[in-house]
Write an enzyme that holds these catalytic residues in place. Structure first.
Site, PDB file in Angstrom:
ATOM      1  N   TYR A 244      -7.982  14.969 -10.822  1.00 50.20           N
ATOM      2  CA  TYR A 244      -6.941  14.143 -11.448  1.00 50.20           C
ATOM      3  C   TYR A 244      -5.886  15.038 -12.101  1.00 50.20           C
ATOM      4  O   TYR A 244      -4.682  14.883 -11.880  1.00 50.20           O
ATOM      5  CB  TYR A 244      -7.608  13.240 -12.488  1.00 50.20           C
ATOM      6  CG  TYR A 244      -6.669  12.415 -13.344  1.00 50.20           C
ATOM      7  CD1 TYR A 244      -6.015  11.309 -12.825  1.00 50.20           C
ATOM      8  CD2 TYR A 244      -6.483  12.725 -14.692  1.00 50.20           C
ATOM      9  CE1 TYR A 244      -5.182  10.539 -13.629  1.00 50.20           C
ATOM     10  CE2 TYR A 244      -5.660  11.957 -15.490  1.00 50.20           C
ATOM     11  CZ  TYR A 244      -5.004  10.869 -14.953  1.00 50.20           C
ATOM     12  OH  TYR A 244      -4.183  10.112 -15.747  1.00 50.20           O
TER      13      TYR A 244
ATOM     14  N   ASP B  55       0.877  -1.168   0.000  1.00 45.73           N
ATOM     15  CA  ASP B  55       0.000   0.000   0.000  1.00 45.73           C
ATOM     16  C   ASP B  55       0.916   1.219   0.000  1.00 45.73           C
ATOM     17  O   ASP B  55       1.574   1.520   1.006  1.00 45.73           O
ATOM     18  CB  ASP B  55      -0.871  -0.045   1.264  1.00 45.73           C
ATOM     19  CG  ASP B  55      -1.689   1.231   1.407  1.00 45.73           C
ATOM     20  OD1 ASP B  55      -1.598   2.117   0.534  1.00 45.73           O
ATOM     21  OD2 ASP B  55      -2.414   1.333   2.419  1.00 45.73           O
TER      22      ASP B  55
END
Ligand code: SER
Length: 318
Positions: A141, A52
């Site tokens: 984004y 992660d």
């Protein structure tokens, strides 16, 4: 000897990049990582770590354990999914990049960072979009991509980290699906054309964007990291493109192989607005001059290959 870590190896780019890197540098020298277990091909044919990347210590442990010297950082939320959860997109896209850059700084690693045509916005020149131009994107984004480009430049200038990257256009492949982007229609259309002879497109027929077939994208990611650093003026965020088309044009190309194929339209206002804010065609001459970028596939050759490979993957006879 290169020792590479791919972060986000199970994603659309990662699954093909990992395979190619392993061919080129040796399987044992390419560590795949993802927060979920990817396909067997990635997870079981070479080193794999569940990782992660929002956890900086975990990134550091993997880098040190395998004596990594190059990190391909591909984990990110794409544009359409980012609009559904902007806070998550910011935290993942910026948090992970910062972690990778910090670990790279402390462990002397080079870093590849993929930016995007999403780093441009509504007031960017739409045609022949220059390498250096206005970048005021209006998606979360795009904001993370511009900030990412700047952060990579900063880590290079301030700390000497060898950061490099390109602005990818929409990427098309038959191996792994993209995860919630605005350009995804250009992948879905091939699957639907083969499976059902029909596709309902969420963008208007004349929405033009830059696109690229995955083998060219993989070549770009490897070539930029192999390039002679002394020749790079920009280092990060090179415009690269291979083709520019609209839904109606890709549909026409598919019809050459599947004559009964039909495209219909049901516009999604969110993705339409994102696509409208991106360029029609970017200028990639800086990449061509500084490190010899040259794509192999155009719309015609990509479509021929996609239909051949995908029909065999889906066991569909034409
Ligand atoms: N393919 C990406 C998206 O549509 C753009 O980089 O979000």
């Amino acid at each position: 000897m290169k020792r590479i870590l791919v972060v986000g190896a199970g994603g659309q780019i990662g699954s093909e990049l990992t395979t190619e890197l392993r061919k080129r540098y040796g399987t044992e020298n390419v560590v795949a990582s993802d927060k979920r277990r990817p396909s067997e091909e990635i997870a079981e044919t070479g080193p794999f770590e569940l990782l992660d990347c929002t956890d900086r210590d975990a990134v550091k442990r993997v880098v040190q354990r395998y004596k990594v010297d190059t990190i391909y950082h591909l984990a990110a939320l794409l544009s359409a999914v980012g609009e559904k959860n902007p806070l998550l997109a910011w935290n993942v896209n910026m948090g992970c990049l910062l972690n990778v850059l910090e670990v790279a700084k402390e462990n002397n690693c080079a870093v590849f960072f993929p930016s995007s045509i999403g780093a441009f916005g509504p007031n960017t020149p739409k045609d022949n979009t220059p390498q250096d131009t206005i970048q005021r994107p209006n998606t979360i984004y795009g904001i993370t991509k511009v900030a990412g480009e700047l952060l990579c430049d900063y880590y290079h200038q301030k700390f000497g980290v060898d950061t490099r990257g390109v602005r990818f256009p929409g990427l098309i492949s038959y191996v792994a699906l993209p995860g919630g982007g605005t350009t995804d229609y250009a992948v879905e259309i091939y699957y639907e054309a083969l499976k059902h002879g029909k596709y309902t497109c969420y963008l208007k027929p004349d929405t033009r964007m830059d696109m690229m077939y995955m083998p060219d994208a993989i070549k770009a990611a490897i070539d930029i990291m192999e390039a002679d650093g002394r020749k790079l003026i920009h280092r990060n965020a090179f415009n690269i493109t291979a083709m520019s088309f609209s839904p109606v044009e890709i549909a026409q190309e598919i019809k050459k192989h599947i004559p009964d194929f039909v495209i219909e339209y049901d516009i999604d206002p969110v993705r339409q607005a994102i696509a409208d804010s991106w360029p029609n065609r970017i200028d990639d001459s800086a990449a061509r001059t500084e490190w010899g970028w040259e794509p192999e596939y155009d719309l015609e050759s990509m479509t021929t290959d996609m239909i051949e490979k995908l029909s065999s993957k889906l066991s569909i006879k034409l």
